[in-house]
Design a protein around this motif. Sequence first.
Motif, short mmCIF file in Angstrom:
data_model
loop_
_atom_site.label_atom_id
_atom_site.label_comp_id
_atom_site.label_asym_id
_atom_site.label_seq_id
_atom_site.Cartn_x
_atom_site.Cartn_y
_atom_site.Cartn_z
N MET A 66 0.83 -1.19 0.00
CA MET A 66 0.00 0.00 0.00
C MET A 66 0.87 1.25 0.00
SD MET A 66 -3.30 0.87 2.43
CE MET A 66 -2.41 0.57 3.96
N TRP A 67 1.96 1.22 0.77
CA TRP A 67 2.90 2.35 0.78
C TRP A 67 3.42 2.62 -0.63
CZ3 TRP A 67 5.21 5.18 5.03
CH2 TRP A 67 6.26 6.01 4.64
N ALA A 68 3.88 1.55 -1.30
CA ALA A 68 4.45 1.71 -2.64
C ALA A 68 3.42 2.26 -3.62
CB ALA A 68 5.00 0.38 -3.13
N GLU A 69 2.19 1.83 -3.48
CA GLU A 69 1.13 2.30 -4.38
C GLU A 69 0.88 3.79 -4.25
OE1 GLU A 69 -2.24 -0.05 -3.41
OE2 GLU A 69 -1.45 -1.89 -4.34
N GLU A 70 1.14 4.33 -3.05
CA GLU A 70 0.88 5.74 -2.80
C GLU A 70 2.06 6.63 -3.17
OE1 GLU A 70 -2.11 7.00 -1.85
OE2 GLU A 70 -2.73 4.92 -2.20
N GLN A 71 3.20 6.02 -3.53
CA GLN A 71 4.39 6.80 -3.87
C GLN A 71 4.46 7.06 -5.37
OE1 GLN A 71 6.20 7.91 -1.28
NE2 GLN A 71 4.74 6.73 -0.04
N PRO A 72 5.04 8.19 -5.78
CA PRO A 72 5.24 8.44 -7.22
C PRO A 72 6.08 7.33 -7.83
CG PRO A 72 5.64 10.43 -5.93
CD PRO A 72 5.50 9.31 -4.94
N GLY A 73 5.58 6.68 -8.84
CA GLY A 73 6.30 5.58 -9.46
C GLY A 73 6.07 4.25 -8.79
N GLY A 74 5.55 4.27 -7.58
CA GLY A 74 5.16 3.03 -6.90
C GLY A 74 6.32 2.17 -6.43
N THR A 75 7.52 2.75 -6.21
CA THR A 75 8.66 1.92 -5.84
C THR A 75 9.38 2.38 -4.57
OG1 THR A 75 10.10 3.24 -7.28
CG2 THR A 75 9.09 1.27 -8.24
#
Length: 426
Positions: free
Chosen positions: A309-318
């Motif tokens: 979920m954290w990665a999904e909310e970040q620009p680029g997802g990484t």
Amino acid sequence: MKKVLLLFTALSLLLVFSLPAMADSHCMDELGCVEVGPDEPIVIASILAMSGPASFYGTDSLGGIELAILGRDGMLLGRDIELVEEDSHCAAEGGQAAAQRVAADESIAGVIGTTCSGAAQGAMPIISEAGMLMISSSNTSPSLTNANADEGGTYYPGYFRTAHNDLFQGAMGAQFAMEVLMTDAVATIHDGDPYTEGLAVVMADTFASMDGDVVFQGAVSKGDTDMSAILTEIAASGPAIMYLPVFVPESEFLISQAANTPGMEGVKMMTADGSFSVTFAQNTGDAAVGVYMTGPHVAGDAYDAFLEMWAEEQPGGTEAPPSGFHAHAYDGTNLLLDAIEAVAVEMDDGTLMIGRQALRDAMAAVEDYSGLTGMLTCQEESPYSGDCATGTALAVFQITEAQVNDGEWPPPIVWDLSMASSMGEG
């Protein structure tokens, strides 16, 4: 947990109201009530280090807070959840100023913060006097949950934390140094902060109790860049390991300069969660390779889902969380929101009344809460007053070239409490 929440919902009726005929206008909670109008949001605040060298901690915890709110679709009891953000700058003065702003806002039901233990010492008296509740995701100084002023305790009612107590982390570092690394002589350094000094003392005391030799205990000042004098003293004392649980950038200067200090060849280096960031490894460079770090360790399916979920909310997802307390912030926020939900009472006109003492009581009653960071039970007895974590979500990590050169984070775990033969409390 459900039984506890139902109990406090019932108790809040007694605390909030006077007589039935006067229920729409009176609050009988001894610390007062937060009144939330029919069309108003439920407001909580964060007091985090969002600027300066420790800002990665604030960013880390803020991400956990935001994901906890997002996990409820931004709603609680049919109201929007509003987050007020304050910057503590990881300093007592910043914590005090931020707390004054928060305390002046009567709409705020509770606080997630502070980031740093020093900022907590500035904030706690003000938040407590205002009758508010504060839950920290990353304060670890033992003094904060110790109610005995003669022992250096600085506890104030209304303070809780989901981070570990450094009585556990310091003891773990000493045990690893003694039993795993087989070292028999330690030098410790702190920077005068309540967190760093407390952790250095616990480590040294535990190491000595295991028949180890504490050959040097000293301090640097925040802002120091030339560490040659203290490193020369340490080299002359003949340690097998140097323990420096200080913040960045001072930890970076100490370790990089130790690599070029005569007499420090072969001395092992160990720091703690005050430096638990990929920027530490990159800024320190090759001297960071092999450095041991104690810090938060969270694992499990629920945590893996959180990271997705954290990665999904970040620009680029990484992008990975920048430090180790994001899960503690997530748990702390959910505990606060659960407590609000348990004690809030809706009046005939749609106004929500949230008793401040009832809110503190609901937090104090938390038992066996299944969080990302483990099973949480909030304690009331000093020196663990307000401690909700058990201290088991900890590990020893070791920096490799992948952290220095490739930006991989976190570093690999080399030891945790499941590998321990015994565990003291400092």
